[in-house]
Design a protein around this motif. Structure first.
Motif, mmCIF file in Angstrom:
data_model
loop_
_atom_site.group_PDB
_atom_site.id
_atom_site.type_symbol
_atom_site.label_atom_id
_atom_site.label_comp_id
_atom_site.label_asym_id
_atom_site.label_seq_id
_atom_site.Cartn_x
_atom_site.Cartn_y
_atom_site.Cartn_z
ATOM 1 N N ARG A 34 -2.019 4.030 7.018
ATOM 2 C CA ARG A 34 -2.303 4.841 5.828
ATOM 3 C C ARG A 34 -2.901 6.187 6.267
ATOM 4 N N ARG A 358 1.646 5.362 3.093
ATOM 5 C CA ARG A 358 1.869 4.474 4.229
ATOM 6 C C ARG A 358 2.998 5.057 5.100
ATOM 7 N N ASP A 379 -0.539 -4.839 7.020
ATOM 8 C CA ASP A 379 -0.652 -4.184 5.728
ATOM 9 C C ASP A 379 -2.039 -3.600 5.608
#
Length: 381
Positions: A34, A358, A379
């Motif tokens: 991110r 992302r 994630d």
């Protein structure tokens, strides 16, 4: 619409959905990160490995040829400025020096004797001149003889004093010849190498022919790194800029320094990129303890920095400042952004991306391209 037609439509829709799910490519697993604010630095690094060097290094040899009579130090010794390191055979010159010292003492004694006689002759000349002025019975010839004698003694005194000066100059010439047979330390340092042995005959290096120095002296209290920088990056560098030094011999050690010199010319070597030699002086004395001249080293010069800037990993950036962004449904979308400061690890984002996007790191992985679907191995929250 009757019930049979409705059932048929629903059956066809179910079959189409099953077919679509079966034929849809399996999402590829990728690593994502991110985008978030952080420190970004613009740096430049050397194109080829650099070398640690001593700020002062002297390749010492006697100024005159001769047989090595004494070596007063050994390799690794710490020496002080003007300390005697080596001596070529010079007994004949030292004997001449003693002879000249004796000659000076003899000439000084002669000068003292002659100058004493000069004083006596001058006093006698004054007395006889006074007698003549007071009408005493003194002939002109007597006065002339005394005055002339005083002048002659005065000249003899000057000649004797000049003889002393000549003797001292001769002594200085012999002393200089003796000093040419001595090798003295020009500064405080460490003896790195000795390339002569007792009894060997040494000669000064002929013009244009490099020979091994008798003694290699280093000042290891001051070190710098000399490394080539690509000519494209060189115009951005200024003296005084902070720099970081890394060494192959100490993988975990990073040294601080500053740019102390930028070569005033571009180095051109066959089959190599043109570079500018840049020197980085190590500024922290505590970091010099384990370093030795000759170690290989790399430099990273800080051009500018921002403590809080939106940034993206450099490994995620494609050509033309593009990245792959993974949407919420897993679709990979190509986006172009405007870059700011950059180095080998991070690139500043000025526009085109937002915090929280992302970005795909696995850009070289098979199946990773715009329009593909992916799932994140990691994630990030």
């Amino acid at each position: 619409m009757n019930k049979k037609i409705l059932v048929a439509i629903l059956a066809l829709a179910a079959l189409f959905l099953v077919y679509y799910l079966m034929m849809r490519p399996k999402p590829v697993a990728v690593e994502v990160v991110r985008i978030e604010p952080g420190e970004v630095k613009a740096t430049v690094s050397n194109t080829r490995v650099g070398t640690v060097k001593a700020c002062r290094r002297a390749l010492l040899a006697p100024a005159t040829g001769g047989e090595v009579a004494r070596i007063h130090v050994k390799e690794g010794d710490t020496v002080k400025q003007n300390q005697l390191l080596m001596e070529v055979w010079n007994k004949d010159l030292k004997a001449q020096l003693e002879l000249q010292e004796a000659q000076i003492r003899a000439d000084e004694a002669t000068a003292e004797q002659v100058c004493q006689l000069k004083g006596s002759a001058e006093r006698e000349a004054r007395r006889i001149s006074l007698l003549q002025q007071h009408n005493q019975i003194v002939s002109e010839e007597q006065v002339d003889t005394k005055v002339t004698g005083a002048k002659a003694q005065r000249a003899s005194c000057r000649a004797a004093q000049e003889a002393v000066a000549v003797s001292r100059a001769s002594r200085n010439a012999v002393q200089a010849a003796v000093e040419k047979t001595l090798v003295l330390a020009p500064f405080d340092g460490t003896v790195a190498e000795i390339n002569v042995e007792l009894g060997e005959f040494v000669t000064p290096s002929p013009t244009g022919i490099a020979t091994l120095p008798a003694i290699d002296l280093l000042d290891v209290s001051c070190l710098y790194v000399s490394a080539p920088i690509d000519e494209v990056d060189a115009p951005q560098i200024k003296t005084g800029m902070p720099a970081c030094v890394s060494l192959d011999a100490f993988p975990d050690k990073r040294c601080s320094g500053s740019v102390s010199r930028i070569a005033p010319y571009v180095l051109e070597k066959e089959k190599q990129a043109r570079t500018v030699e840049v020197e980085v002086k190590l500024t922290d004395p505590g970091e010099l303890r384990d370093l030795l001249p000759g170690y290989s080293a790399d430099i990273e010069i800080l051009l500018a920095s921002k403590p809080r800037a939106l940034r993206v990993p450099a490994e995620a950036v494609l050509e033309q400042n593009k990245v792959l962004v993974m949407e919420e449904d897993g679709l990979l979308v190509e986006r172009r952004f405007t870059r700011g400061l950059a180095n080998w690890s991070t690139v500043e984002v000025l526009s085109g991306l937002q915090a929280g996007d992302r970005v795909v790191l696995s850009v070289g992985q098979e199946g990773v391209h715009a329009g593909a679907y992916a799932v994140a191995k990691n994630d990030p929250a």
